[in-house]
Design an enzyme around this catalytic site. Structure first.
Site: not given
Lengths: 168, 578
Positions: B52, B114-115, B164, B476
């Protein structure tokens, strides 16, 4: 410097946390905070008192203005304004102090809002200094509990009053 | 008016907003959206990213290359938290990215389901605004507002959180005609009084300088800038984010300024009598960070769309809040028809600085220098490609050595400095501009941060080039350790690296290698002209350092110009400033 800032905001969840987030991101403390619905139920008025570097407070105010949920921001610090707080104090009221508590309340034009066999609960409205003085006087007589609101403030319509926010 | 479920409203509104591509990854609470997606696949393309964070960088790259908002779709919890780096990257560089996340059903909010994660809370400080949609019928309005907020004013990311039950719920589908946000009225035109003041200041100045930033690109103000600059003969320097807003081959262009800006540009900023800053925010990397010593002899005009940038780092004499394009038009209208300018002395001084310490490299020996790679790339592509960089030494060398001719051909993570941005952002740019050659220039360190997206690139049959500069180090970091930490190379060397060519091949991409300077040009030419996902692994010298360099906290006329030029007191101080 101490700043009194008032914000007109959308009355919805999460707005307060956006406002508070700008202070915490800078490591600033909010001294007092007051939120309430306005005449229009879709908006709320937030009054916020903070102390900090003027330059940074100006930056924070600009960021308030950028927020989608903030409709209007004013820094009342340099304005002629009315500021009020309210306090509820539950006093330990024994025989020897009952009269003195009521006398003090009377001098400050505080109201007795609850009475019990061993306590008085007083309500007082005024500016920060008045409330502080009231609490200091009551302190030796035994404060059981205290609840103090944040400041609410409003710009004065007439600019004749010069002593900024020093109204008693 | 039609009845439909939230997931369908999502696509209908996206189509209405003109969205063509969505970068995303499915998961639990957005599965209904993915379930209806095939019915919309003729109008909206979905690019299945492998992570993501990468999806968000793709959307960001798409936005930067096209000027239109980039769109991300993913599920809740870890998916949403993965987008945070991408969102913060977009916010720091003012890129309009709209992120849609699935969320647990409303009754489960705050129950550690959950999640579940608090997407709104987590992204509050790194978005311009975010929405938790509570009713199916509110979805179209929230989406429409999200696009409006993201793409107007100072562009920025916006997140829309979709529980949802909102996605599976059914209601009448109505897109509001108008947007009315009482607290959001982005400025457009500048205040005429301030513009008049600015014009007078410009006409009175003897040594004026344009200090242009990324705002020029978002506003699409390049043509107006050119006109102003040519009419008044004002030299132009650009920040890292502004490159491309003014053509590098114009004689009035004096290269990038800042920590790794050219000697001439930094001296010009220090010595000018008027800074005309347009769409820049005086970032510490652009000004050296010593705000007290910034342009000590100059008055400063600051044109910016965001009032909060005014007086933030540098207190300015003439602020103008407005869209750069609009403000420049207003300025042009106010200019007298004929302006006599005498810039002989000022331009002569700048040319002298350019001659004294030009950007230079010497490709000799058997190790390839990165400067040579970028210079060669610039010559081969002649400024016609879109160059997307990662973060580090190579990024600075591209900024110094690639001669950008057009707006939106340079994409880089400037503000947040996000390693791993380059490759996915390049993919996003290619989706936005399929007509252009897109080249990702990255290091071995940064490419490893999102190299899984090779799969996405091959899967989408992309034509994209990766120039991977392998110096075996975090370059760097190594440079700072060389300059400020007594060459103590702690944790900056990789003992193990993949064979990047084989890695590319394992994904079905094409891999090429160059180890010797004499092979470089042929490898680049072959790679750039081969269609497909092509990774060119170039082994470069890890000893090469980026110069000039203003040590952090230094003034713009205090530059370290090469090895042995370390300014002793400044260096010790610099390490503390970071």
């Amino acid at each position: 410097m101490r700043h009194t800032i008032t914000l007109l905001v959308d009355n919805e969840s999460g707005v307060l946390s956006r406002i508070a987030g700008l202070f915490s991101a800078r490591g600033f403390n909010i001294e007092s905070l007051n939120v309430g619905e306005t005449l229009d139920p879709e908006t709320s008025r937030i009054t916020l008192v903070t102390t900090g570097d003027d330059f940074i407070i100006q930056q924070i105010i600009k960021r308030f203005n950028n927020m989608v949920n903030v409709i209007k921001v004013s820094d009342l610090t340099d304005e002629v304004r009315v500021e009020r707080e309210m306090v509820l104090v539950r006093m330990d009221a024994r025989d020897e102090t009952r009269a003195e508590i009521l006398r003090t309340a009377d001098i400050f034009r505080a109201k007795v809002v609850d009475v019990g066999p061993k306590s008085y609960t007083l309500e007082l409205t005024g500016d920060k200094d008045k409330i502080t003085a009231f609490i200091e006087l009551l302190h030796p007589m035994g404060i059981k509990e205290l609840a103090r609101t944040g400041t609410v403030a409003m710009k004065r319509e007439s600019k004749l009053t010069k002593n900024k926010g020093e109204e008693k | 008016m039609a009845r439909m479920i939230g997931a369908e409203m999502f696509f209908e509104t996206l189509i209405h907003e003109g969205v063509e591509v969505v970068f995303g990854l499915p998961g639990g609470y957005v599965l209904k959206v993915y379930d209806v997606m095939p019915r919309y696949s003729d109008r909206i393309r979905h690019v299945l990213a492998r992570h993501e964070q990468a999806a968000t960088h793709m959307a960001d790259g798409y936005a930067r290359a096209s000027g239109k908002p980039g769109v991300v779709l993913c599920t809740s919890g870890p998916a949403a938290t993965n987008t945070v780096t991408g969102i913060a990257t977009a916010q720091m560089d003012s890129s309009p990215v709209v992120v849609f996340t699935g969320q647990v059903p409303l009754p489960y909010l705050g129950s550690d389901a959950f999640q579940e994660a608090d997407h709104i809370g987590i992204t509050r400080p790194c978005t311009k605004h975010n929405y938790l949609v509570r009713r199916t019928k509110d979805l179209p309005r929230a989406i429409k507002e999200a696009f409006y907020i993201a793409s107007t004013g100072r562009p920025s990311p916006v997140l829309v959180d979709m529980p949802k039950d909102v996605l599976i719920g059914e209601d009448e589908f109505v897109i509001p005609d108008e947007i009315n946000l009482r607290g959001y009225k982005p400025p457009k035109k500048g205040h005429p009084g301030q513009i008049k003041r600015a014009v007078d200041m410009i006409l009175a100045a003897k040594r004026p300088l344009i200090f242009g930033g990324g705002g020029l690109l978002w506003s699409g103000a390049s043509e107006e800038l050119k006109e102003l600059v040519h009419r008044l003969q004002i030299p132009v320097t650009l920040t890292l984010m502004g490159l491309g807003a003014f053509p590098a081959d114009d004689p009035l262009f004096i290269s990038m300024l800042g920590m790794h800006g050219s000697y001439a540009a930094n001296m010009a900023v220090h010595d000018c009598d008027l800074v005309i800053s347009i769409g820049a925010r005086f970032d510490d990397r652009a000004t050296g960070g010593n705000f007290a010593k910034f342009a000590p002899n100059a008055k400063i005009i600051h044109i910016d769309i965001d009032p909060a940038t005014i007086d933030k780092n540098i207190v300015v004499h003439c602020p103008i809040v407005g869209d750069a394009k609009e403000v420049l038009r207003q300025m042009l209208e106010m200019l007298p028809a004929k302006v006599k300018t005498n810039r002989k002395e000022w331009m002569g001084q700048i040319k002298e600085w350019e001659k004294k310490h030009p950007l230079a490299y010497k490709q000799e020996g058997d190790k390839i220098l990165t400067t040579y790679v970028i210079d060669t790339l610039s010559k081969i592509t002649d400024g016609e490609a879109i160059i997307v960089s990662d973060v580090g030494q190579h990024q600075m060398w591209v900024a110094q050595w690639y001669r950008f001719k057009y707006p939106r051909t340079w994409i880089t993570s400037g503000g947040l400095g996000t390693m791993g941005f380059g490759f996915p952002a390049a993919m996003g740019a290619k989706f936005a501009r399929p007509d252009k050659m897109v080249v990702c220039v990255c290091g071995d360190g940064s490419f490893q941060m999102n190299m899984q997206e090779l799969a996405t690139a091959v899967e989408n049959k992309m034509d994209i080039k990766i120039i991977l500069l392998n110096n075996g180090h975090h370059g760097m970091v190594r440079q700072w350790q060389t300059m400020f930490y007594n060459c103590n190379y702690s944790a900056s060397k990789f003992d193990v690296l993949p064979d990047f060519v084989k890695l590319a091949e394992s994904f079905g991409a094409i891999g090429l290698k160059a180890r010797r300077p004499e092979d470089l040009e042929a490898t680049l030419r072959e790679g750039l002209s081969t269609e497909g996902v092509v990774l060119m692994e170039i082994f470069v010298d890890c000893e090469e350092l980026v110069y000039p360099m203003i040590a952090p906290g230094g003034a713009m006329n205090e530059m370290i110009l090469g090895p042995g030029d370390a300014v002793s007191g400044m260096v010790a101080e610099a390490a503390d400033m970071a």
